[in-house]
Design an enzyme around this catalytic site. Structure first.
Site: not given
Length: 362
Positions: A23, A39
Site C-alpha cells: 500500500c 492511497r
C-alpha cells in the site's frame, strides 16, 4: 543465461517470499485550501471489501477471543470508507469532522502486548484501531492527546487467520498528519509533514532514507561540454535519473514523496482530487507483476482499490481493480440515506463501463 537466472530468481521468490502487501499513501492540497489524502490498497490474497457507512451512536465492541472482555464504545462521529468484510473494521475512512485514517500493512515490525487482566478494559484488536480513531476524534491534535487511550493486543483477525501487522496514517482537514506505529509492544507516534506512508520498515527509517535522494529534481539536467563535445540528456526526465522504480516499500515511499511534493499547484478541490488519482496511478500494481506465496501457491500482489478522501468537502472516492470508474460517497448524504443504520455496499456488484463514441463522428 540471463533467462535462466531470471527463472531461478522468480521461482525462488515464489517459494520463499510471503504474501506481499504494497500500500502507498500520499497527501495533497489545492489553492482553495482543499486537503485530500489518497492511497492504494494492495494485497496478495483476495479480501471481501465493502464500502461502509457507520452512523454516530453505533456501539462497537472489541474483537477478542471468545470469553474475553475488551473495550466497548459508541461512535461519536459518522464514518464512511472501506471495510474488510461486512464489519465495522475500516481500512480507510473519513469521518464527519474531516479526519482521514488509513491502515497500512507493517509486517516484521508490528508487535502487540498479549491480552491481560491489566489491559483488557482498554483492549482492541489491531484491525479496529482506525475505526476507533475515526469514531472519536476530529483532529490530529486530539489524536496525539489520546491515541494511547486504547491498547492494541495480539488478537487474531478471524476472517484472515492472523494478527494484523499494521501502522496508521492520520490526516485532518487542516492538513496536519501523523503516523502511529505499534513497535516494541507500545504505540509510537510520529509527525508526518509529507503525509506519505508505505509499509515496512519504520516511518523514521523511511524519512532518513529520503536523504539518499536529495539529488533528484523535476528540472531536466542541462547539457554539458567535455573537451568541446556537448553531451545532452537522451530525453525528458533527466533530473529524475536515479529515482527508484521498483515496488518495495522504501522505493515507493521515495516516489510518493517526490511525486506528491513536486506536483504543480491546482486551484480547486475537484482538480486536486483528479491530480491525486493521477499520481496514485504510478503505484498501481498490475496483477502478476509482484508475487509472493500463500500455502505454496503463487500470490500475486495487485492494486485491489484506490481511494481519495477529501477532508475539506467531506467526500470519499474509490475505484477498484475491476471497475476504474470513480465512485463518490458524500458522507453527509450517505449518513442521511443510511438513517441510523450500518450499511455495506459490495463493490463486486460494480462493473466497468465504456462509452462508445463511434456515432459522434458525424
Amino acid at each position: 543465461m540471463i533467462r535462466s537466472v531470471t527463472a531461478i530468481l522468480v521461482a525462488g521468490s515464489m517459494v520463499f517470499a510471503p504474501v506481499a502487501n504494497a500500500c502507498t499513501g500520499i497527501q495533497l492540497s489545492a489553492k482553495d485550501g482543499t486537503q485530500v489524502a489518497g492511497r492504494t490498497l494492495e494485497f496478495g490474497a483476495p479480501i471481501d471489501w465493502y464500502v461502509t457507512t457507520v452512523p454516530a451512536g453505533t456501539e462497537i465492541s472489541a474483537e477478542l477471543p471468545a470469553g474475553s472482555t475488551g473495550l466497548t464504545y459508541k461512535t461519536k462521529y459518522g464514518i464512511t470508507g472501506m471495510t474488510a468484510y461486512q464489519s465495522t473494521d475500516f481500512v480507510d475512512g473519513l469521518n464527519e469532522q474531516g479526519l482521514s485514517v488509513g491502515l497500512f500493512y507493517f509486517p516484521g515490525y508490528a508487535s502487540y502486548p498479549d491480552l491481560s487482566e491489566e489491559n483488557s478494559a482498554k483492549a482492541l484488536a489491531p484491525q479496529q484501531f482506525a475505526t476507533w480513531l475515526l469514531a472519536n476524534f476530529s483532529s490530529v491534535d486530539e489524536v496525539k492527546a489520546h491515541y494511547d487511550d486504547v491498547v492494541l493486543v495480539a488478537a487474531t483477525f478471524e476472517q484472515m487467520g492472523e494478527v494484523i501487522p499494521m501502522h496508521v496514517r492520520v490526516i485532518d482537514k487542516s492538513g496536519n498528519a501523523l503516523v502511529i506505529e505499534p513497535t516494541d509492544k507500545t504505540l509510537k507516534v510520529f509527525d508526518a509533514p509529507l503525509g506519505v506512508i508505505t509499509n515496512s520498515p519504520t516511518y523514521d527509517w523511511h524519512m532518513t532514507n529520503l536523504s539518499n535522494f536529495i539529488n533528484l529534481s523535476v528540472v531536466n539536467v542541462p547539457p554539458v561540454k567535455l573537451d568541446g563535445v556537448q553531451l545532452e540528456a537522451a530525453g525528458q526526465g533527466a533530473g529524475m535519473h536515479g529515482l527508484p522504480g521498483d515496488f518495495t516499500p522504501p522505493s515507493r515511499f521515495v516516489r510518493a514523496a517526490v511525486f506528491s511534493k513536486s506536483a504543480m499547484p491546482v486551484d480547486t478541490g475537484a482538480e486536486v482530487l483528479d491530480q491525486t488519482f493521477h499520481i496514485l496511478n504510478n503505484f498501481d500494481i498490475p496483477y502478476g507483476a509482484v508475487r509472493g506465496e500463500d500455502n505454496g501457491k503463487p500470490a500475486p500482489d495487485y492494486t485491489q482499490w484506490t481511494s481519495v478522501a477529501d477532508m475539506t468537502n467531506g467526500t470519499w472516492t474509490v475505484k477498484t481493480y475491476d471497475d476504474q470508474n470513480l465512485r463518490v460517497v458524500d458522507l453527509k448524504s450517505a449518513l442521511a440515506a443510511a438513517d441510523g443504520k450500518v450499511v455495506h455496499i459490495d463493490p463486486k456488484q460494480w462493473s466497468q463501463t465504456y462509452q462508445n463514441i463511434s456515432s459522434d463522428f458525424k
